[in-house]
Write a protein that holds these residues in place. Structure first.
Motif, short mmCIF file in Angstrom:
data_model
loop_
_atom_site.label_atom_id
_atom_site.label_comp_id
_atom_site.label_asym_id
_atom_site.label_seq_id
_atom_site.Cartn_x
_atom_site.Cartn_y
_atom_site.Cartn_z
N ILE A 7 0.84 -1.20 0.00
CA ILE A 7 0.00 0.00 0.00
C ILE A 7 0.87 1.25 0.00
O ILE A 7 2.08 1.19 0.24
CB ILE A 7 -0.99 0.01 1.19
CG1 ILE A 7 -0.27 0.26 2.52
CG2 ILE A 7 -1.79 -1.29 1.25
CD1 ILE A 7 -1.23 0.51 3.70
N PHE A 8 0.23 2.39 -0.25
CA PHE A 8 0.97 3.66 -0.39
C PHE A 8 1.74 4.02 0.87
O PHE A 8 2.87 4.51 0.80
CB PHE A 8 -0.01 4.78 -0.76
CG PHE A 8 0.58 6.15 -0.72
CD1 PHE A 8 1.52 6.55 -1.66
CD2 PHE A 8 0.23 7.05 0.27
CE1 PHE A 8 2.09 7.81 -1.61
CE2 PHE A 8 0.78 8.32 0.33
CZ PHE A 8 1.72 8.70 -0.62
N ARG A 130 -6.82 1.96 6.95
CA ARG A 130 -6.00 1.59 5.78
C ARG A 130 -5.31 0.25 6.01
O ARG A 130 -4.95 -0.45 5.04
CB ARG A 130 -4.98 2.68 5.49
CG ARG A 130 -3.72 2.64 6.35
CD ARG A 130 -2.85 3.86 6.15
NE ARG A 130 -1.51 3.68 6.67
CZ ARG A 130 -1.18 3.62 7.96
NH1 ARG A 130 -2.11 3.70 8.89
NH2 ARG A 130 0.08 3.46 8.33
N SER A 133 -8.05 -2.63 5.36
CA SER A 133 -8.15 -2.93 3.93
C SER A 133 -6.81 -3.43 3.37
O SER A 133 -6.79 -4.29 2.48
CB SER A 133 -8.61 -1.69 3.15
OG SER A 133 -7.79 -0.57 3.40
N LYS A 155 -13.24 3.30 0.40
CA LYS A 155 -12.47 4.20 -0.48
C LYS A 155 -10.99 3.83 -0.43
O LYS A 155 -10.31 3.79 -1.48
CB LYS A 155 -12.68 5.65 -0.02
CG LYS A 155 -11.80 6.69 -0.71
CD LYS A 155 -12.19 6.86 -2.16
CE LYS A 155 -11.57 8.11 -2.78
NZ LYS A 155 -10.10 8.13 -2.80
N LEU A 156 -10.48 3.53 0.76
CA LEU A 156 -9.07 3.12 0.89
C LEU A 156 -8.83 1.82 0.13
O LEU A 156 -7.81 1.66 -0.54
CB LEU A 156 -8.72 2.93 2.37
CG LEU A 156 -8.60 4.21 3.21
CD1 LEU A 156 -8.66 3.89 4.69
CD2 LEU A 156 -7.31 4.95 2.87
N MET A 158 -10.42 0.74 -2.51
CA MET A 158 -10.37 1.05 -3.94
C MET A 158 -9.00 1.62 -4.32
O MET A 158 -8.40 1.22 -5.32
CB MET A 158 -11.46 2.05 -4.31
CG MET A 158 -12.88 1.50 -4.22
SD MET A 158 -14.10 2.83 -4.51
CE MET A 158 -15.59 2.04 -3.93
N ASP A 159 -8.52 2.56 -3.50
CA ASP A 159 -7.21 3.19 -3.76
C ASP A 159 -6.08 2.15 -3.73
O ASP A 159 -5.07 2.30 -4.42
CB ASP A 159 -6.92 4.28 -2.73
CG ASP A 159 -7.85 5.48 -2.87
OD1 ASP A 159 -8.52 5.59 -3.92
OD2 ASP A 159 -7.91 6.29 -1.92
N GLN A 160 -6.25 1.11 -2.91
CA GLN A 160 -5.22 0.08 -2.76
C GLN A 160 -5.38 -1.04 -3.78
O GLN A 160 -4.60 -2.00 -3.77
CB GLN A 160 -5.28 -0.50 -1.34
CG GLN A 160 -4.90 0.50 -0.25
CD GLN A 160 -5.29 0.03 1.14
OE1 GLN A 160 -5.99 -0.96 1.31
NE2 GLN A 160 -4.83 0.75 2.16
N GLY A 161 -6.38 -0.94 -4.64
CA GLY A 161 -6.59 -1.98 -5.66
C GLY A 161 -7.24 -3.24 -5.11
O GLY A 161 -7.12 -4.31 -5.71
N ARG A 162 -7.96 -3.10 -4.00
CA ARG A 162 -8.65 -4.25 -3.42
C ARG A 162 -10.08 -4.34 -3.96
O ARG A 162 -10.64 -3.35 -4.43
CB ARG A 162 -8.72 -4.14 -1.88
CG ARG A 162 -7.39 -3.87 -1.20
CD ARG A 162 -6.43 -5.04 -1.37
NE ARG A 162 -5.29 -4.90 -0.48
CZ ARG A 162 -4.06 -4.60 -0.89
NH1 ARG A 162 -3.79 -4.45 -2.18
NH2 ARG A 162 -3.07 -4.49 -0.02
#
Length: 208
Positions: A7-8, A130, A133, A155-156, A158-162
C-alpha cells in the motif's frame, strides 16, 4: 504481511497479540456501522461465519456493532479472525468487548500500529482503516451511512486496488445508503459468501 507492504503508506511496525501467523493467510475485511439494525448484525455474523468456513480469515476493527458481529461469526465456527485496533493492543476499546478481546488474543490475532498503552483517540480510526483494507484481499461493507468510517475503508480499499463488496439494504434505512451507493459505484453486490469468493483472484481461490 506482503499485501500490506504494497500500500501507499504501510505502517513501520505492527504490535501484535495472538497468532501472528494469521497475517500470512488470505483475508477479507467485514466492516460496518457501530449502530446496526438487527438485520445488519445477523448478516455480518452469518457472512463472516460462512467466509471463515470457506477458509478466509475475517478482518475487522473490534468496534461495537458490525465489527463485533463479524469477529463473533468467525469465532463461533472455529474460524480465524484478526482485529485491527485504533489504540494499543493492550487497551480494550470499547470496554464492553473485554471478553471478545480475550478470545481474539487466544484464538485469533489483535494488531495495531499504535504503541502499547495508546489511547483510542477518534483520529486514530481513519488511520487504522488503511490497515484493515491493506491486509485484506477485499472489503465487505454491511451497513453504514453515506459518509461513515466503513465508507472511508471502502475508499481506501479502492485506492489500494482491493475488491469492494457491499450488502444491499432497505432504501428507507439511512444505514443502507453507504452500501447501496457503493454498489451504484461498482462494488460487488453480496447476497451470500459465494458472491465474495467468486470475485477473489484465481490464485487466491486455489489456496482456499
Amino acid at each position: 504481511p506482503q499485501l500490506l507492504r504494497e500500500i501507499f503508506d504501510p505502517p513501520i511496525v505492527l504490535f501484535a497479540r495472538g497468532r501472528v501467523e494469521l497475517l500470512q493467510t488470505l483475508a477479507v475485511a467485514v466492516v460496518g456501522t457501530r449502530r446496526p439494525t438487527p438485520y445488519g448484525l445477523a448478516v455480518a455474523e452469518r457472512l463472516a461465519g460462512d467466509l471463515s468456513h470457506a477458509g478466509l480469515t475475517i478482518v475487522s476493527g473490534m468496534a461495537r456493532g458490525v465489527d463485533t458481529a463479524a469477529h463473533k461469526g468467525a469465532l463461533a465456527g472455529g474460524g480465524d479472525t484478526v482485529a485491527v485496533l485504533g489504540c494499543g493492543v493492550d487497551v480494550v476499546y470499547p470496554a464492553e468487548n473485554r471478553k471478545l478481546a480475550t478470545e481474539l488474543a487466544a484464538k485469533g490475532l489483535i494488531v495495531s500500529e499504535f504503541p502499547m498503552g495508546a489511547t483510542a483517540f477518534p483520529q486514530n480510526f481513519p488511520i487504522r482503516n488503511r490497515i484493515i483494507s491493506g491486509i485484506s484481499l477485499g472489503v465487505l461493507v454491511v451497513e453504514g451511512a453515506q459518509y461513515s468510517g466503513s465508507a472511508i475503508t471502502a475508499k481506501l480499499a479502492m485506492d489500494q486496488g482491493r475488491e469492494v463488496f457491499a450488502v444491499p439494504g432497505n432504501i428507507t434505512n439511512k444505514l443502507a445508503w453507504g452500501p447501496n451507493l457503493l454498489i451504484k459505484q461498482g462494488a460487488k453486490l453480496v447476497q451470500d459468501w459465494n458472491d465474495v469468493v467468486s470475485e477473489l483472484p484465481a490464485e487466491s481461490r486455489r489456496h482456499l
